[in-house]
Design a protein around this motif. Structure first.
Motif, short mmCIF file in Angstrom:
data_model
loop_
_atom_site.label_atom_id
_atom_site.label_comp_id
_atom_site.label_asym_id
_atom_site.label_seq_id
_atom_site.Cartn_x
_atom_site.Cartn_y
_atom_site.Cartn_z
N ILE A 1 0.93 -1.14 -0.46
CA ILE A 1 -0.22 0.40 -0.19
C ILE A 1 0.66 1.10 -0.36
N LEU A 2 2.36 1.13 0.76
CA LEU A 2 2.96 2.43 0.67
C LEU A 2 3.52 2.89 -0.43
N GLN A 3 3.65 1.41 -1.23
CA GLN A 3 4.29 1.89 -2.71
C GLN A 3 3.16 1.42 -4.18
N THR A 4 1.81 1.82 -3.45
CA THR A 4 0.83 2.68 -4.50
C THR A 4 0.56 3.92 -3.66
N ILE A 5 0.77 4.73 -2.62
CA ILE A 5 0.15 5.51 -1.93
C ILE A 5 1.99 6.48 -2.87
N ALA A 6 3.17 5.32 -3.32
CA ALA A 6 3.70 6.93 -3.80
C ALA A 6 3.43 6.46 -5.04
N SER A 7 3.17 5.58 -5.73
CA SER A 7 3.06 5.85 -6.78
C SER A 7 2.20 6.90 -7.48
N LYS A 8 0.88 6.93 -6.85
CA LYS A 8 -0.10 7.82 -6.97
C LYS A 8 0.75 9.49 -6.95
N ALA A 9 1.16 9.19 -6.01
CA ALA A 9 1.97 10.94 -5.65
C ALA A 9 2.32 11.34 -6.34
N ILE A 10 3.22 10.31 -7.79
CA ILE A 10 3.99 10.83 -8.80
C ILE A 10 3.42 11.31 -9.78
N PHE A 11 2.08 10.08 -10.08
CA PHE A 11 1.55 10.54 -11.14
C PHE A 11 0.73 11.72 -10.91
N THR A 12 -0.15 12.06 -9.65
CA THR A 12 -0.89 13.23 -9.51
C THR A 12 -0.01 14.11 -9.54
N THR A 13 1.77 14.41 -9.28
CA THR A 13 2.64 15.60 -9.73
C THR A 13 2.37 16.01 -10.91
N HIS A 14 2.30 15.12 -11.68
CA HIS A 14 2.70 14.67 -13.74
C HIS A 14 1.15 15.58 -13.93
N LEU A 15 -0.56 15.36 -13.09
CA LEU A 15 -0.99 16.17 -13.39
C LEU A 15 -1.60 17.11 -13.00
N TRP A 16 -0.10 17.89 -12.32
CA TRP A 16 0.27 19.16 -11.73
C TRP A 16 -1.00 19.40 -11.03
N ASP A 17 -1.93 18.07 -9.81
CA ASP A 17 -2.91 18.27 -9.00
C ASP A 17 -1.76 18.39 -7.81
N PHE A 18 -0.96 19.69 -7.12
CA PHE A 18 -0.29 19.86 -6.22
C PHE A 18 0.00 19.55 -5.07
N LYS A 19 -1.70 20.15 -5.10
CA LYS A 19 -2.63 19.86 -3.00
C LYS A 19 -2.68 18.61 -3.35
N GLU A 20 -3.49 17.65 -3.97
CA GLU A 20 -3.16 16.33 -3.55
C GLU A 20 -1.93 15.30 -3.62
N ALA A 21 -1.13 15.86 -4.80
CA ALA A 21 0.23 15.32 -4.70
C ALA A 21 0.87 15.32 -3.60
N GLU A 22 0.31 16.50 -2.95
CA GLU A 22 1.46 17.15 -1.40
C GLU A 22 1.12 16.38 -0.35
N LYS A 23 0.06 15.68 -0.73
CA LYS A 23 -0.77 15.37 0.37
C LYS A 23 -0.24 14.09 0.43
N LEU A 24 -0.14 13.55 -0.49
CA LEU A 24 0.51 11.70 -0.63
C LEU A 24 1.69 11.51 -0.44
N HIS A 25 2.41 12.24 -0.88
CA HIS A 25 3.70 12.66 -0.30
C HIS A 25 4.41 12.95 0.32
N PHE A 26 3.38 13.27 1.97
CA PHE A 26 3.74 13.13 2.77
C PHE A 26 3.17 12.16 3.92
N GLU A 27 1.86 11.57 3.44
CA GLU A 27 1.68 10.88 4.00
C GLU A 27 1.89 9.61 4.23
#
Length: 726
Positions: free
Chosen positions: A515-541
């Protein structure tokens, strides 16, 4: 044979003996057969005479084939002009002691090949007569032997374990023995194959030097030594004592039949081993008995050697070849099964440790057991009903770290054979597990994303047939998501990752690695979509949970999280924060011995920030270091190779050195087109290439490449609508 050539190396050993010569009486020289013990003793005597530390010639006693201890006295009695009156050996030793007492100078005796004394049951009496003679301080004794002798009662003694020649010493010996041969770039390969054995080096040198027709080249010799080393070094034209096969086989035959077979079984382990592994592969139950009755007797004869302080042992390479060539393992299928059990269980344990704060233990183990794990992967060719489950379990545990540390490029053959096994045994779910592992090999190690996706899709199709929402289905969705994301198919990637997250949540996962790999992957690819608010939340979680698991920041996975946060800040345009996280991630990865690919990814990002800061020399140093690491893995990590060439090209572009940027960009584009043709990184490289062409007034070439990108633009705008180059 080596007596005919100049003495090379071992200077420090000769110096040590000469330094100790005035106050030491007994010098013991031990080592494996043909390592140069007799040659060293001979050279030592010459040095002692030149330094006037020995005024008369030594008595040289060759104990080879000595069956009666009195036989050892003939050369000594002749030198001292004593008569053998049929008395026993101890009486003769007393006579020698008394005779030398009246001599004005020291009296030196060399007992060569003393292992024959032990093999003929004469060790105790030999040691006792040496002790009698050494009561006279004017007598000095040098003993050479492959087997340790028990001189415990003698106080003034010095023992030498003669090492193999170093690479520099071996090169010097070989070239001095073949002065007319141009070894060119093959010299080091030949020396490596000869494993520091003087006899082997001299045989090779003789073969090449005496080949008047010059039909046998050093390049040919390298190939022959790789294919059939023992046969090449056992030319029947040489005397038997100068044939490696004969010398080492006779060396092995000194063991009892049982120990010969035990040594051959231990040789099935290709790398070093510990007492526990030796006990298990020998089918024994007591480690103490194996140590006392098997390891110590063969170690005493220099047939195995201790390799480190961790209690590991190894068999010398040339001896291994002779064991494989001349002695057959009885009950080979049973030995294979034991080997498979020992190392499959160990590999799975290390895989589990890697996901914890004990990852350094796993890294150390992988490095120690690399040869043994690789043989495990090759032994899948001999799989049976009993070993089949072990191999499937190993394949399921073959994460990126295991693939990196253990398998190498030959790992693909392992997965091929595992797939065949699952189909032969008609194990449909097992087939899915192998496709999943195969997909990871292509995605994360080989770097072929399209082939990786193909295997992941096959795994998914099989798992969906069962309609079971379990760990394996979640993992397959997660891995497909990662593969699609790095191909640039961001929206599809996030869709797969969302499905993985749903199943992981249903299964109650919170801190598990999946699940931690899944969260990390979601954070990376959400960043690619420029959704920084969601990406930041996922990265730091993800960072918060990783810290809960490891209880420290000193883990390669934490280094990867820091790198990914840096990528987010870079996209946001906050280069100071980006550089801070990139640098911290790289430092953690280096400090924790992360695998080379992980380090290279961070180096590229650090270099990119340094380039933006105008620190071009520092940026190029990072990229050159990364490229040097990749040279160790030909055929692997193609995406990482593209990352490095891309990084170097961007440095040259910033420096406006377009002539040097163009070949780097061509190389990156070629690699990426082969791996994933419409990856956003491929497109960025094509755009940069067009810019470089424009600056060099290559307008038609620039126009041609921009048209290629424009043709892809409608498809790319769906997956990367906000990418600048699109």
């Amino acid at each position: 044979m080596d007596i005919q050539h100049k003495f090379v190396g071992r200077e420090n050993i000769v110096e040590e003996i000469i330094e100790k010569w005035p106050y030491i009486q007994l010098f013991e020289i031990y080592g494996i057969r043909s390592v140069g013990k007799s040659r060293l003793a001979n050279h030592l005597l010459k040095q002692l005479q030149e330094l006037k530390l020995m005024t008369s010639n030594a008595v040289w006693v060759d104990l080879k084939n000595c069956v009666q201890i009195k036989d050892a006295f003939w050369p000594i009695l002749m030198r001292l002009e004593l008569v053998d009156q049929g008395y026993n050996a101890k009486f003769l030793a007393e006579k020698v002691k008394s005779k030398v007492q009246s001599s004005p100078s020291s009296f030196v005796i060399v007992f060569d090949n003393a292992e024959d004394i032990l093999d003929n049951g004469l060790e105790d009496v030999f040691v006792s007569i040496c002790a009698i003679m050494l009561e006279n301080k004017q007598i000095k004794i040098i003993v050479t032997s492959t087997t340790y002798l028990n001189f415990e009662e003698t106080s003034a003694k010095y023992r030498i374990d003669l090492p193999f020649l170093t690479e520099a010493e071996a090169l010097e010996l070989m070239k001095s023995a073949a002065p007319s041969v141009d070894f060119g770039p093959y010299a080091k390969d030949i020396v490596s194959s000869c494993t520091g054995l003087p006899l082997a080096l001299l045989i090779v040198a003789s073969e090449l030097e005496q080949d008047a027709s010059k039909l046998l080249t050093p390049a040919d010799m390298v190939e022959l030594l790789m294919k059939c080393r023992v046969k090449v070094l056992s030319d029947p034209m040489f005397p038997s004592e100068d044939q490696i096969g004969y010398v080492y086989l006779s060396f092995i035959r000194r063991l009892s039949e049982r120990l010969q077979q035990d040594l051959t079984v231990l040789n099935y382990i290709p790398g070093s081993f510990n007492i526990q592994q030796a006990t298990e592969i020998l089918g024994q139950s007591s480690e103490e008995e194996v140590a006392e009755e098997i390891i110590l007797p063969i170690a005493r004869r220099h047939m195995v050697e201790s390799t480190d302080v961790n209690g590991r042992f190894d068999i010398h390479g040339m001896l291994r070849d002779c064991l494989s060539e001349y002695i057959v393992i009885r009950n080979l299928p049973e030995i294979r099964k034991r080997f498979c059990r020992i190392f499959s269980e160990l590999l799975i344990k290390m895989h589990d440790k890697f996901e914890t704060n004990r990852f350094q233990e796993a890294v150390i183990c992988f490095n120690l057991e690399r040869q043994n794990f690789r043989k495990l992967f090759k032994d899948v060719l001999h799989s049976t009903d009993e070993t089949y489950p072990m191999f499937i379990h190993v394949a399921m545990s073959a994460t990126e770290n295991i693939l990196h540390y253990c398998i190498g490029s030959e790992g693909l053959c392992f997965f091929d054979h595992c797939l065949t096994l699952t189909q032969n045994f008609k194990r449909r779910r097992d087939e899915a597990y192998i496709h999943k592992a195969y997909g990871s090999a292509f995605t994360n190690v080989i770097g072929n994303l399209v082939k990786g996706e193909k295997h992941y899709r096959k795994a998914l199709d099989i798992l969906l047939e069962t309609k079971t929402r379990d760990y394996h289905l979640a993992e397959t969705y997660q891995r497909i998501g990662w593969n699609l994301g790095i191909q640039g198919k961001t929206v599809d990637a996030l869709g797969c990752l969302e499905k993985a997250m749903e199943i992981e949540t249903e299964l109650g996962m919170t801190l598990e690695n999946l699940i931690l790999q899944t969260i990390a992957s979601k954070a990376i690819f959400t960043t690619h979509l420029w959704d920084f608010k969601e990406a930041e939340k996922l990265h730091f979680e993800n960072l918060r949970r990783r810290r809960l698991v490891f209880k420290t920041d000193n883990h390669p996975y934490i280094g990867s999280v820091m790198n990914n946060i840096g990528l987010m800040y870079e996209r946001m345009g906050n280069m100071d924060e980006a550089y801070k996280y990139f640098r911290e991630g790289l430092d953690i990865k280096k400090a924790t011995n992360a695998n080379e690919k992980a380090i290279i990814i961070s180096q590229k990002n650090v270099a990119h920030c340094l380039t933006r800061m105008g620190r071009y020399d520092e940026a190029m140093m990072e990229m050159n270091e990364a490229m040097k690491m990749l040279e160790k893995f030909p055929g692997l990590y193609e995406e990482a190779r593209a990352i490095v060439t891309d990084g170097k090209a961007r440095i040259y572009m910033h420096m406006r050195d377009y002539h040097r940027a163009i070949p780097m960009l061509k190389q990156a584009i070629k690699i990426r087109k082969d791996l994933s043709p419409e990856n956003i990184n491929t497109v960025e490289n094509i755009v940069l290439y067009a810019k470089a062409c424009f600056h060099l007034a290559k307008y038609s070439e620039a126009k041609e490449n921009i048209e290629k990108v424009l043709e892809m633009q409608p498809r790319l705008s769906k997956t990367h609508p906000r990418e600048f180059c699109v």
